[in-house]
Design a protein around this motif. Structure first.
Motif, mmCIF file in Angstrom:
data_model
loop_
_atom_site.group_PDB
_atom_site.id
_atom_site.type_symbol
_atom_site.label_atom_id
_atom_site.label_comp_id
_atom_site.label_asym_id
_atom_site.label_seq_id
_atom_site.Cartn_x
_atom_site.Cartn_y
_atom_site.Cartn_z
ATOM 1 N N ALA A 6 0.920 -1.004 -0.022
ATOM 2 C CA ALA A 6 -0.049 -0.105 -0.093
ATOM 3 C C ALA A 6 1.049 1.293 0.006
ATOM 4 N N PRO A 7 1.306 1.841 -1.287
ATOM 5 C CA PRO A 7 2.038 2.933 -1.355
ATOM 6 C C PRO A 7 1.762 4.299 -0.313
ATOM 7 N N GLY A 8 2.679 4.610 0.199
ATOM 8 C CA GLY A 8 2.582 5.950 1.185
ATOM 9 C C GLY A 8 3.046 7.250 0.331
ATOM 10 N N PRO A 9 3.030 8.483 1.124
ATOM 11 C CA PRO A 9 3.150 9.497 0.340
ATOM 12 C C PRO A 9 4.876 9.412 -0.157
ATOM 13 N N ASP A 10 5.892 9.042 0.101
ATOM 14 C CA ASP A 10 7.124 8.879 -0.274
ATOM 15 C C ASP A 10 7.096 8.249 -1.505
ATOM 16 N N ASP A 11 6.098 7.263 -1.673
ATOM 17 C CA ASP A 11 6.357 6.323 -2.805
ATOM 18 C C ASP A 11 5.332 7.198 -3.805
ATOM 19 N N VAL A 12 4.336 7.954 -3.656
ATOM 20 C CA VAL A 12 3.939 8.766 -4.425
ATOM 21 C C VAL A 12 4.566 9.823 -5.260
ATOM 22 N N ARG A 13 5.392 10.304 -4.421
ATOM 23 C CA ARG A 13 6.567 11.532 -4.851
ATOM 24 C C ARG A 13 7.247 10.876 -5.876
ATOM 25 N N GLU A 14 7.992 9.693 -5.411
ATOM 26 C CA GLU A 14 8.729 9.010 -6.453
ATOM 27 C C GLU A 14 8.134 8.597 -7.756
ATOM 28 N N ILE A 15 6.856 8.012 -7.554
ATOM 29 C CA ILE A 15 6.389 7.514 -8.774
ATOM 30 C C ILE A 15 6.025 8.943 -9.918
ATOM 31 N N TYR A 16 5.763 9.856 -9.097
ATOM 32 C CA TYR A 16 5.493 11.099 -10.093
ATOM 33 C C TYR A 16 6.618 11.837 -10.565
ATOM 34 N N ARG A 17 7.686 11.591 -9.953
ATOM 35 C CA ARG A 17 9.143 11.977 -10.457
ATOM 36 C C ARG A 17 9.347 11.385 -11.616
ATOM 37 N N VAL A 18 9.292 10.141 -11.645
ATOM 38 C CA VAL A 18 9.475 9.255 -13.005
ATOM 39 C C VAL A 18 8.420 9.639 -13.925
ATOM 40 N N SER A 75 -2.255 16.139 -9.962
ATOM 41 C CA SER A 75 -2.723 14.677 -9.575
ATOM 42 C C SER A 75 -1.866 14.110 -8.339
ATOM 43 N N GLU A 76 -0.440 14.606 -8.514
ATOM 44 C CA GLU A 76 0.238 14.126 -7.381
ATOM 45 C C GLU A 76 -0.158 14.833 -6.065
ATOM 46 N N GLN A 77 -0.482 16.040 -5.991
ATOM 47 C CA GLN A 77 -0.850 16.787 -5.072
ATOM 48 C C GLN A 77 -2.168 16.340 -4.311
ATOM 49 N N GLU A 78 -2.980 16.155 -5.312
ATOM 50 C CA GLU A 78 -4.390 15.616 -5.010
ATOM 51 C C GLU A 78 -4.113 14.537 -4.201
ATOM 52 N N LEU A 79 -3.478 13.455 -4.867
ATOM 53 C CA LEU A 79 -3.214 12.243 -3.861
ATOM 54 C C LEU A 79 -2.496 12.239 -2.666
ATOM 55 N N LEU A 80 -1.511 13.301 -2.655
ATOM 56 C CA LEU A 80 -0.703 13.441 -1.017
ATOM 57 C C LEU A 80 -1.601 14.168 -0.246
ATOM 58 N N VAL A 81 -2.739 15.205 -0.792
ATOM 59 C CA VAL A 81 -3.618 15.649 0.306
ATOM 60 C C VAL A 81 -4.430 14.517 0.825
ATOM 61 N N HIS A 82 -5.075 13.425 -0.031
ATOM 62 C CA HIS A 82 -5.808 12.438 0.501
ATOM 63 C C HIS A 82 -4.891 11.637 1.313
ATOM 64 N N GLY A 140 -2.999 12.666 3.494
ATOM 65 C CA GLY A 140 -2.653 13.513 4.581
ATOM 66 C C GLY A 140 -1.287 13.834 4.730
ATOM 67 N N ALA A 141 -0.620 13.932 3.558
ATOM 68 C CA ALA A 141 0.682 14.213 3.474
ATOM 69 C C ALA A 141 1.043 15.758 2.990
ATOM 70 N N ALA A 142 2.086 16.374 3.361
ATOM 71 C CA ALA A 142 2.273 17.637 2.817
ATOM 72 C C ALA A 142 2.647 17.726 1.383
ATOM 73 N N PRO A 143 2.232 18.719 0.721
ATOM 74 C CA PRO A 143 2.486 18.846 -0.774
ATOM 75 C C PRO A 143 3.848 18.946 -0.996
ATOM 76 N N SER A 144 4.479 18.602 -2.287
ATOM 77 C CA SER A 144 5.585 18.661 -2.583
ATOM 78 C C SER A 144 6.204 20.044 -2.621
ATOM 79 N N PRO A 145 7.579 20.293 -2.446
ATOM 80 C CA PRO A 145 7.855 21.749 -2.418
ATOM 81 C C PRO A 145 7.863 22.109 -3.685
ATOM 82 N N GLY A 146 7.619 23.334 -3.864
ATOM 83 C CA GLY A 146 7.693 24.320 -5.146
ATOM 84 C C GLY A 146 6.616 23.785 -6.140
ATOM 85 N N ARG A 147 5.376 22.932 -5.393
ATOM 86 C CA ARG A 147 4.241 22.791 -6.458
ATOM 87 C C ARG A 147 2.928 23.273 -5.971
#
Length: 232
Positions: free
Chosen positions: A85-97, A216-223, A225-232
């Motif tokens: 079950a991916p967490g916030p850090d996983d989501v950030r890495e997915i979207y970097r790619v 999409s990344e920001q919406e997922l992170l908010v859902h 309960g994580a802080a938005p990625s810096p600069g976005r």
């Protein structure tokens, strides 16, 4: 989908010439996860999978090692192997790619009439799924579209990478199941993207796709309960 049905689907797929290898088994399981047939938290039974695939437990463990390295499964000591079950850090890495490879494929990929027709067919399915209020249908179409976009690159390596990313994305989407609007409002953005490609507006499509992925990344992170990625 119940585990037994998912395993039956694996068994019905038949064996490739390179079956009975850890890499092949990892690919089969990854494809099932990407298709939404093995949701987060599913326990992957060694006995059942070994029987369904006709492979040894050692081969299956090799596959689990591959998938654990991709963050698609998780080994829990004394409990077994589970779909992650991916967490916030996983989501950030997915979207970097995704931000690197998808806009690049749109900018420089081989977009011919057959490719455009295929993209438009996917979007017709997405719109039909939205009309039917099918969250699963919208998620399936979204996966298919982004896989097809990367396929424009003509690169087997990028296609393989995207298969891994989509397997993780399917697990992320599972968390958004109670939020159907997450999927529905991206349908129009996908339709607009394909229309831009049809019109030959590659630069606009690539820029819009990057904004789309950031949103999409920001919406997922908010859902989550994580802080938005810096600069976005």
């Amino acid at each position: 989908m119940p585990m037994n049905e998912a395993l039956q689907g694996i068994a019905d797929g038949g064996h490739a010439a390179h079956a009975h290898t850890g890499a092949w088994v990892a690919g089969v399981l990854r494809a099932r996860i990407s298709a939404g047939q093995l949701p987060p938290g599913s326990k992957l039974s060694e006995q059942k999978l070994s029987e369904a695939l006709g492979v040894s437990r050692n081969t299956l463990r090799e596959a689990f090692t591959v998938l654990a390295g991709e963050s698609v499964v998780q080994r829990i000591p004394n409990r077994g192997v589970y779909v992650a079950a991916p967490g916030p850090d996983d989501v950030r890495e997915i979207y970097r790619v995704r931000r690197l490879i998808e806009p690049a494929a749109v900018l420089w990929g081989d977009i011919d009439e057959a490719a455009l027709t295929g993209l438009e067919a996917i979007m017709a399915k997405a719109q039909a799924a939205r009309t039917a209020a099918s969250v699963q249908g919208m998620a399936d179409a979204n996966q298919d579209l982004h896989k097809a976009l990367v396929a424009l690159s003509g690169s087997f390596s990028l296609n393989d990478l995207m298969e891994k990313v989509l397997a993780e994305m399917r697990l992320v989407f599972h968390a958004m199941g109670p939020t159907p609007d997450f999927h529905s409002h991206y349908v129009d953005r996908n339709v607009a993207l394909v229309a831009q490609l049809r019109a030959g507006q590659r630069d606009e499509a690539a820029a819009g796709l990057r904004r789309y992925l950031e949103d999409s990344e920001q919406e997922l992170l908010v859902h989550l309960g994580a802080a938005p990625s810096p600069g976005r």
